[in-house]
Design a protein around this motif. Sequence first.
Motif, PDB file in Angstrom:
ATOM      1  N   LEU A   1      44.501  38.613  48.865  1.00  0.00           N
ATOM      2  CA  LEU A   1      45.141  39.918  48.984  1.00  0.00           C
ATOM      3  C   LEU A   1      44.588  40.718  50.151  1.00  0.00           C
ATOM      4  O   LEU A   1      45.351  41.319  50.928  1.00  0.00           O
ATOM      5  N   SER A   2      43.273  40.778  50.275  1.00  0.00           N
ATOM      6  CA  SER A   2      42.700  41.567  51.363  1.00  0.00           C
ATOM      7  C   SER A   2      43.105  40.997  52.716  1.00  0.00           C
ATOM      8  O   SER A   2      43.393  41.749  53.663  1.00  0.00           O
ATOM      9  N   ARG A   3      43.171  39.677  52.797  1.00  0.00           N
ATOM     10  CA  ARG A   3      43.611  39.072  54.055  1.00  0.00           C
ATOM     11  C   ARG A   3      45.070  39.399  54.331  1.00  0.00           C
ATOM     12  O   ARG A   3      45.434  39.743  55.456  1.00  0.00           O
ATOM     13  N   ALA A   4      45.915  39.289  53.301  1.00  0.00           N
ATOM     14  CA  ALA A   4      47.341  39.568  53.494  1.00  0.00           C
ATOM     15  C   ALA A   4      47.582  41.020  53.869  1.00  0.00           C
ATOM     16  O   ALA A   4      48.470  41.321  54.683  1.00  0.00           O
ATOM     17  N   LEU A   5      46.807  41.940  53.303  1.00  0.00           N
ATOM     18  CA  LEU A   5      47.001  43.369  53.561  1.00  0.00           C
ATOM     19  C   LEU A   5      46.226  43.854  54.783  1.00  0.00           C
ATOM     20  O   LEU A   5      46.243  45.050  55.105  1.00  0.00           O
ATOM     21  N   LYS A   6      45.531  42.965  55.460  1.00  0.00           N
ATOM     22  CA  LYS A   6      44.826  43.267  56.706  1.00  0.00           C
ATOM     23  C   LYS A   6      43.741  44.319  56.522  1.00  0.00           C
ATOM     24  O   LYS A   6      43.585  45.215  57.361  1.00  0.00           O
ATOM     25  N   VAL A   7      43.015  44.238  55.428  1.00  0.00           N
ATOM     26  CA  VAL A   7      41.897  45.152  55.206  1.00  0.00           C
ATOM     27  C   VAL A   7      40.683  44.346  54.770  1.00  0.00           C
ATOM     28  O   VAL A   7      40.821  43.255  54.198  1.00  0.00           O
ATOM     29  N   PRO A   8      39.481  44.872  55.020  1.00  0.00           N
ATOM     30  CA  PRO A   8      38.284  44.198  54.488  1.00  0.00           C
ATOM     31  C   PRO A   8      38.311  44.194  52.966  1.00  0.00           C
ATOM     32  O   PRO A   8      38.980  45.029  52.337  1.00  0.00           O
ATOM     33  N   GLY A   9      37.568  43.278  52.374  1.00  0.00           N
ATOM     34  CA  GLY A   9      37.570  43.165  50.922  1.00  0.00           C
ATOM     35  C   GLY A   9      37.143  44.434  50.218  1.00  0.00           C
ATOM     36  O   GLY A   9      37.636  44.749  49.130  1.00  0.00           O
ATOM     37  N   ASN A  10      36.231  45.222  50.843  1.00  0.00           N
ATOM     38  CA  ASN A  10      35.773  46.445  50.181  1.00  0.00           C
ATOM     39  C   ASN A  10      36.794  47.575  50.253  1.00  0.00           C
ATOM     40  O   ASN A  10      36.559  48.663  49.719  1.00  0.00           O
ATOM     41  N   ARG A  11      37.924  47.341  50.907  1.00  0.00           N
ATOM     42  CA  ARG A  11      39.014  48.324  50.932  1.00  0.00           C
ATOM     43  C   ARG A  11      40.240  47.833  50.153  1.00  0.00           C
ATOM     44  O   ARG A  11      41.318  48.373  50.273  1.00  0.00           O
ATOM     45  N   MET A  12      40.015  46.795  49.391  1.00  0.00           N
ATOM     46  CA  MET A  12      41.045  46.277  48.494  1.00  0.00           C
ATOM     47  C   MET A  12      40.486  46.334  47.083  1.00  0.00           C
ATOM     48  O   MET A  12      39.819  45.412  46.618  1.00  0.00           O
ATOM     49  N   ARG A  13      40.711  47.467  46.422  1.00  0.00           N
ATOM     50  CA  ARG A  13      40.210  47.647  45.063  1.00  0.00           C
ATOM     51  C   ARG A  13      41.241  47.106  44.082  1.00  0.00           C
ATOM     52  O   ARG A  13      42.402  47.524  44.097  1.00  0.00           O
ATOM     53  N   LEU A  14      40.802  46.208  43.236  1.00  0.00           N
ATOM     54  CA  LEU A  14      41.688  45.572  42.267  1.00  0.00           C
ATOM     55  C   LEU A  14      41.160  45.847  40.867  1.00  0.00           C
ATOM     56  O   LEU A  14      39.984  45.592  40.576  1.00  0.00           O
ATOM     57  N   ARG A  15      42.021  46.387  40.020  1.00  0.00           N
ATOM     58  CA  ARG A  15      41.617  46.746  38.659  1.00  0.00           C
ATOM     59  C   ARG A  15      42.597  46.154  37.654  1.00  0.00           C
ATOM     60  O   ARG A  15      43.732  45.823  37.998  1.00  0.00           O
ATOM     61  N   THR A  16      42.140  46.055  36.413  1.00  0.00           N
ATOM     62  CA  THR A  16      43.004  45.555  35.339  1.00  0.00           C
ATOM     63  C   THR A  16      43.080  46.588  34.225  1.00  0.00           C
ATOM     64  O   THR A  16      42.160  47.392  34.047  1.00  0.00           O
ATOM     65  N   PRO A  17      44.160  46.590  33.455  1.00  0.00           N
ATOM     66  CA  PRO A  17      44.252  47.475  32.287  1.00  0.00           C
ATOM     67  C   PRO A  17      43.355  46.971  31.168  1.00  0.00           C
ATOM     68  O   PRO A  17      42.916  45.817  31.177  1.00  0.00           O
ATOM     69  N   PRO A  18      43.082  47.829  30.177  1.00  0.00           N
ATOM     70  CA  PRO A  18      42.222  47.395  29.067  1.00  0.00           C
ATOM     71  C   PRO A  18      42.802  46.233  28.270  1.00  0.00           C
ATOM     72  O   PRO A  18      42.057  45.395  27.764  1.00  0.00           O
ATOM     73  N   ASP A  19      44.122  46.174  28.126  1.00  0.00           N
ATOM     74  CA  ASP A  19      44.748  45.134  27.317  1.00  0.00           C
ATOM     75  C   ASP A  19      45.806  44.401  28.128  1.00  0.00           C
ATOM     76  O   ASP A  19      46.406  44.949  29.055  1.00  0.00           O
ATOM     77  N   SER A  20      46.053  43.173  27.742  1.00  0.00           N
ATOM     78  CA  SER A  20      47.078  42.355  28.392  1.00  0.00           C
ATOM     79  C   SER A  20      47.874  41.618  27.331  1.00  0.00           C
ATOM     80  O   SER A  20      47.296  41.071  26.391  1.00  0.00           O
ATOM     81  N   GLY A  21      49.162  41.616  27.495  1.00  0.00           N
ATOM     82  CA  GLY A  21      50.040  40.974  26.519  1.00  0.00           C
ATOM     83  C   GLY A  21      50.266  39.509  26.799  1.00  0.00           C
ATOM     84  O   GLY A  21      51.405  39.048  26.890  1.00  0.00           O
TER      85      GLY A  21
END
Length: 992
Positions: A228-248
Amino acid sequence: MNELTRPQSLVGQSVERVEDASLLKGCGRYIDDLPTRRDTAYTAFLRSPHAHAEIRAIDTDKAKAHPGVYAVLTGEDVASLTNSLVVGVKADVECWPMARDRVRYVGEPVVLVVAESRYIAEDALDLVEVTYETLPPVMDPRAALADDAPVLHPSLGTNLINERSFRYGNPEAAFEAAAHRISITTAYPRNSCTPIETYGVIAEYDPGEDAYDVTANFQGPFSIHAVLSRALKVPGNRMRLRTPPDSGGSFGVKQGVFPYVVLIAIAARVADRPVKWIEDRLEHLTASVSATNRVTTLEAAVEPDGRITALSWDQIEDCGAHLRAPEPATLYRMHGNMTGAYAIDNVTIRNRVVLTNKTPTGLNRGFGGPQIYFPLERLVHKIADELGLDRLDVIRKNLVPSDAFPYRTATGALLDSGDYAAALDRAVTEGGLDELMARRDAARAEGRLYGIGLTAAVEPSVSNMGYITTLLTPEARAKAGPKNGAQAVATVGIDPLGSVTVKVASVPQGQGHRTVLAQVVADRLGLPLSAVRVNTELDTNRDAWSIASGNYASRFAPAVAGTARLAADRLRGRLATIAAAQLNVTADNVDFADGKVFDRGNPDNSVSFARVAAASHWAPGTVPEGTGQTIRETVFWTPDELTAPTAEDGINSSLCHGFIFDFCGVEIDRDTGVARIDRYVTMHDCGTILHPGMVDGQVRGGFAQAVGAALYEEYAYGSDGAFLTGTLADYLIPTVMETPEPVILHFESPSPFTPLGAKGVGEGNCMSTPACIANAIADATGVEDLTLPLSPSKISALIHGDEKPSARPKSDAKPLKAREGERALSGEGSAEVSATREEIWAMLLDPRTLEAIIPGAHKVEKISETHFRADVTLGVGPVKGRYRADIELSDMVEPEAVTLSGGTEGALGSGRGQGRITLTATEKGTRVSYSYEAGIGGKVASIGGRLLDGAARVVIGQFFQSLARYAGRGKAAEAPSTGLMARLRSLLGRRA
């Protein structure tokens, strides 16, 4: 002196799941439940109706002008702000998340609209006009290899994107010396998982920081973050990825959300506001990832007693339109396990990865195992039958010997522990195989079709990151540098009051991570379950993680929970040192139980856990020198056994290896072809069982999905590339009514390679059950050549032969010559209209009439005196499609006759055709007679011929009745010509 009552260990008990209270009360927080900013916009996608076509033009002006629309993006717009997604192999090909110059599968995103609401976004999509020039598709992986096959990626110049051959032992000598050479060819179909919750992404862009903040219901960061960071042309520390508490749920499929993460992130950047997208069910079926389909030819060198001395694999892997990372991982994940549960010293393998006009593939429960065990276990079944041997004896004779563990397979896997023969014998005895055979004999004596299937399998877990590099030559691997390991990470922290928190970089999809982690850590620290809280949300900007982190490859129990155990043990050791100073004993005499830390020899000499644990917070000066803090401990763990591929291409592709032995009885109804599972027994060795209830739940879940793969589920495509199973009425999923209760048995051989002795258990039946059921059906029918899913129609064909095609209704009209993948239709009819020929002729040139009489028409545009364009939306229930018809008038004899020709396309199919309209004066007005020839492609072409012809006649009749009523009121209207073809094709889409 009082004896301290030591509670029973929490690990190994079916304690109540800590997740359930919230979920059962409806308090789960899934991605669509999360709060968003008030200015959040919403996204919808225009998707390709074609499997293969050049994009000639995209007109988005009207969509951009629609009220409430913030942005409209094409593939070119996205490409200007991103890099191509990582391709799974080094090849001259790009992989974009949205189509650019051409579309390569039905459902591929073509245009993205960002608007105030999803409703407005979808309305705006209807205003986008895309001009396609269709290309011939290639759907069969074998056909994709032909010299004259249509090529999906011109830059690649071929559909073969990767090929490697392997040799282990001395297979040539083994085959030359073999008494028998027995082979089988199988075509394992595409299927997928259907989680209750579909993909979801919420993205924001900070222009000041040039940074993205994305929440998505993926399975963990692992390689996705780097992609993702490579595709979006940003360093990894500027690509914050989070998940919700639950997943179905996920079952692997949600790994495939990452192209949409790129698209929604770019949408947020262009729209200058947060953007949210929740995939609908039709999108998920049509355009999310599926498992690969694979064509395998497998040959065995066999001794007279059934012992297999060599295997020769030829595998053609269909990864769809794009080879997206981590593919072709499905093909190589099982590379170390190509001999299954058997001791076979000599192996050859030829792997070819091809591209076809289908959805790109990705992770799917079982992840390469079903594609391996279906041909292997079908071949073992065939070996026994051809040699006249007992099938169970052939399995026994080839199993890895009980005294051979750890056992190195020919292709490099290190099978950690087990006693396969003992587990099999227990399954036979406790599962009642003799009784089942007696039941089969009794059924056959009554003339019923009844068969028994057997399957043995090894279930790998905790994937070695280096296995995918096996697709490279040893020289290329040496140049790129070694890749290996399976790093897991866990953090255990203690707050100032002595409460314990656990954090892991593994995103649960319903497996019960929080319960098991609490069990493990509470046990090691002598605390009640309620004293430990587990947080499984992930934030790559905040949490400890590695590229191997995530919830995949059945790695939770052996790797993630084991790492939490190590972190808890490190804290326990330091706490023991602190407590020893307070209790005036040595640290090796300190124990933990009941929330206390005490002298093992004198339990009355104790101190509360909270007091000892909080020392680093409240009184760090009292901590003995050299002990270290007890506030937080993070452990990164990777096992030594997972090394990089050897120079000879040997690879220990997974750390742990469970064992499965299944058998089942299946009865087939002679009249309907329905297969009923009479009894299913499954024996599992998954090492140390941490939570028996959840282990059985995992087995049941995998079994239910495997029943679907065996009997119901298939991603089906027409020869023209149309996706034929785009609704849950077409893609059939077994319910509780079709899924019997399996008999689940356990055999525990703890793994010496994992901290808890646990092995994976979540995927095994997805690997073993399809082959087991197929073997039972082969036993019942005596038929060798079986293709999944074994639906009633397929089984009926096995029993009775193929059904003869129905006779087509007779017609004098010359049928249109159908193109490949099309169904030809023809028909004729007439209707009385209470208007003169001249009035009806005038209607031919007035688009307002057509708009009034075609149900679902949005507009009819008059391009010229003889050229019209119509937009209609038709459907049944929630399944609706938008269609565009282009019609031209020719051979006009005013006011007597006219010829129509044209075509239409929509999400459910396309059509082309021509028709002749004649107007004859009568006493009451005019008789409008018509004849037509049409070619229908796409999903609608899969409908039975009689139904399709009948539907066409009904629609045409309804159209003329509507025209008659309209003309009878004396209003200007358009003639039946344009409406006939548009309404005909639209109805066919609706009927699909």
